[in-house]
Design an enzyme around this catalytic site. Structure first.
Site, PDB file in Angstrom:
ATOM      1  N   ASN A   6      49.729 -81.819  17.221  1.00  0.00           N
ATOM      2  CA  ASN A   6      48.976 -81.628  15.987  1.00  0.00           C
ATOM      3  C   ASN A   6      47.559 -81.179  16.348  1.00  0.00           C
ATOM      4  OD1 ASN A   6      47.744 -81.799  13.515  1.00  0.00           O
ATOM      5  ND2 ASN A   6      47.962 -84.022  13.276  1.00  0.00           N
ATOM      6  N   LYS A   8      45.377 -80.125  14.445  1.00  0.00           N
ATOM      7  CA  LYS A   8      44.446 -80.407  13.330  1.00  0.00           C
ATOM      8  C   LYS A   8      43.587 -79.170  13.054  1.00  0.00           C
ATOM      9  CE  LYS A   8      44.788 -85.280  14.306  1.00  0.00           C
ATOM     10  NZ  LYS A   8      44.192 -86.608  14.281  1.00  0.00           N
ATOM     11  N   HIS A  85      50.246 -86.950   6.524  1.00  0.00           N
ATOM     12  CA  HIS A  85      49.301 -87.432   7.544  1.00  0.00           C
ATOM     13  C   HIS A  85      48.191 -88.232   6.860  1.00  0.00           C
ATOM     14  CE1 HIS A  85      46.414 -87.591  10.776  1.00  0.00           C
ATOM     15  NE2 HIS A  85      47.392 -87.234  11.603  1.00  0.00           N
ATOM     16  N   GLU A 157      52.179 -93.784  12.658  1.00  0.00           N
ATOM     17  CA  GLU A 157      50.813 -93.616  13.146  1.00  0.00           C
ATOM     18  C   GLU A 157      49.904 -94.666  12.513  1.00  0.00           C
ATOM     19  OE1 GLU A 157      50.111 -89.334  14.642  1.00  0.00           O
ATOM     20  OE2 GLU A 157      49.646 -89.384  12.522  1.00  0.00           O
ATOM     21  N   SER A 193      46.310 -91.970  19.477  1.00  0.00           N
ATOM     22  CA  SER A 193      45.659 -92.142  20.785  1.00  0.00           C
ATOM     23  C   SER A 193      46.624 -92.173  21.977  1.00  0.00           C
ATOM     24  CB  SER A 193      44.777 -93.396  20.796  1.00  0.00           C
ATOM     25  OG  SER A 193      43.718 -93.254  19.871  1.00  0.00           O
ATOM     26  N   GLY A 214      47.479 -85.778  18.802  1.00  0.00           N
ATOM     27  CA  GLY A 214      46.350 -85.063  18.225  1.00  0.00           C
ATOM     28  C   GLY A 214      45.421 -84.589  19.329  1.00  0.00           C
TER      29      GLY A 214
HETATM   30  P1  PGA Z   1      45.353 -88.691  18.098  1.00  0.00           P
HETATM   31  O1  PGA Z   1      45.925 -88.118  16.723  1.00  0.00           O
HETATM   32  O2  PGA Z   1      46.440 -88.461  19.137  1.00  0.00           O
HETATM   33  O3  PGA Z   1      44.121 -87.868  18.376  1.00  0.00           O
HETATM   34  O4  PGA Z   1      45.062 -90.121  17.907  1.00  0.00           O
HETATM   35  C1  PGA Z   1      47.262 -88.288  16.355  1.00  0.00           C
HETATM   36  C2  PGA Z   1      47.483 -87.718  14.977  1.00  0.00           C
HETATM   37  O5  PGA Z   1      46.602 -87.865  14.120  1.00  0.00           O
HETATM   38  O6  PGA Z   1      48.540 -87.137  14.700  1.00  0.00           O
END
Ligand code: PGA
Length: 230
Positions: A6, A8, A85, A157, A193, A214
């Site tokens: 992702n 983003k 999300h 998540e 994370s 992410g």
């Molecule tokens: P992150 O995001 O791996 O940066 O925590 C995961 C996500 O929001 O899909």
């Protein structure tokens, strides 16, 4: 294993072209799904990695300024789409009912939804995580055929874990994924994370069918280490 990336709202055009080239060097037999920013979808030329979107309109084609409908995504080779999300639930005030409509639009177009769910820190402290996750999933999947339901990929998540470096204990993850799988016969990803340092611990959870990444999705070198450890 499924590894969904992702991106983003990140990367300019030139940055994406460089990133895509680097991603091409991440060798893996796992199913990788890249969900770039929508403007980069037409630039995508990588065939080893499947293409996903980060959002879809809950409306069909027509007079809906700024919306992107599911068949448009299909026409660019999109096979998966993240929906629900927590960032969109929070920032765009997306409701469970809208997310349900998006699930329907995706299935009509033949796109597999990657349906996100998860609790806030407060909800976990109050012991309400299963109530919240159960509600998010039940509304999103209400009335969806059994056949389509089995195709949905669910991403657990915890909101307090996204981008924070905090991750639940394996027991907490197993508890939630077992709960989800007791309700729905779906593949379940963990997201929040996850990275090349904590994957050794996370992968002890046999119930995790993959990861939604992410921050790590933007670091091809670390991603390479991560997928090699799966
Ligand atoms: P992150 O995001 O791996 O940066 O925590 C995961 C996500 O929001 O899909």
């Amino acid at each position: 294993m499924i590894v969904a990336l992702n991106n983003k709202s990140n990367l300019t055009k030139d940055e994406f072209l460089k990133y895509q080239f680097e991603l091409n060097h991440v060798e893996t037999n796992h199913l990788m799904i890249l969900c770039p920013s929508i403007v980069h979808i037409p630039l995508y030329t990588e065939s080893k990695i499947k293409l996903g979107a980060q959002n879809v309109s809950c409306t069909a084609k027509g007079a809906h300024t700024g919306e992107i409908y599911a068949d448009q995504l299909v026409s660019y080779g999109v096979e998966y789409c993240i929906i629900g999300h927590s960032e969109r639930r929070q920032d765009q005030k997306e409701s469970d009912e809208e997310i349900h409509e998006k699930v329907e639009r995706l299935f009509e177009a033949g796109i597999t939804p990657i349906l996100c769910c998860g609790e806030t820190k407060e909800e976990r402290e109050e012991g309400r995580e299963k109530e919240v996750i159960g509600r998010e999933l039940d509304i999103a999947l209400n009335g969806i055929s059994e056949e389509d339901k089995a195709r949905v990929i669910i991403a657990y998540e915890p909101i307090w874990s996204i981008g924070t470096g905090l991750i639940p204990t394996n027991d907490q993850i197993i508890d939630i994924i077992d709960f989800i799988k007791s309700k729905y016969n779906c593949k379940v990803l963990y997201g929040g994370s996850a990275n090349d340092n904590n994957i050794d611990e996370l992968k002890q959870c046999a119930c995790i069918d993959g990861y939604l990444l992410g921050g790590l999705s933007l670091k091809p070198d670390n991603l390479k280490v991560f997928v090699n450890k799966l």
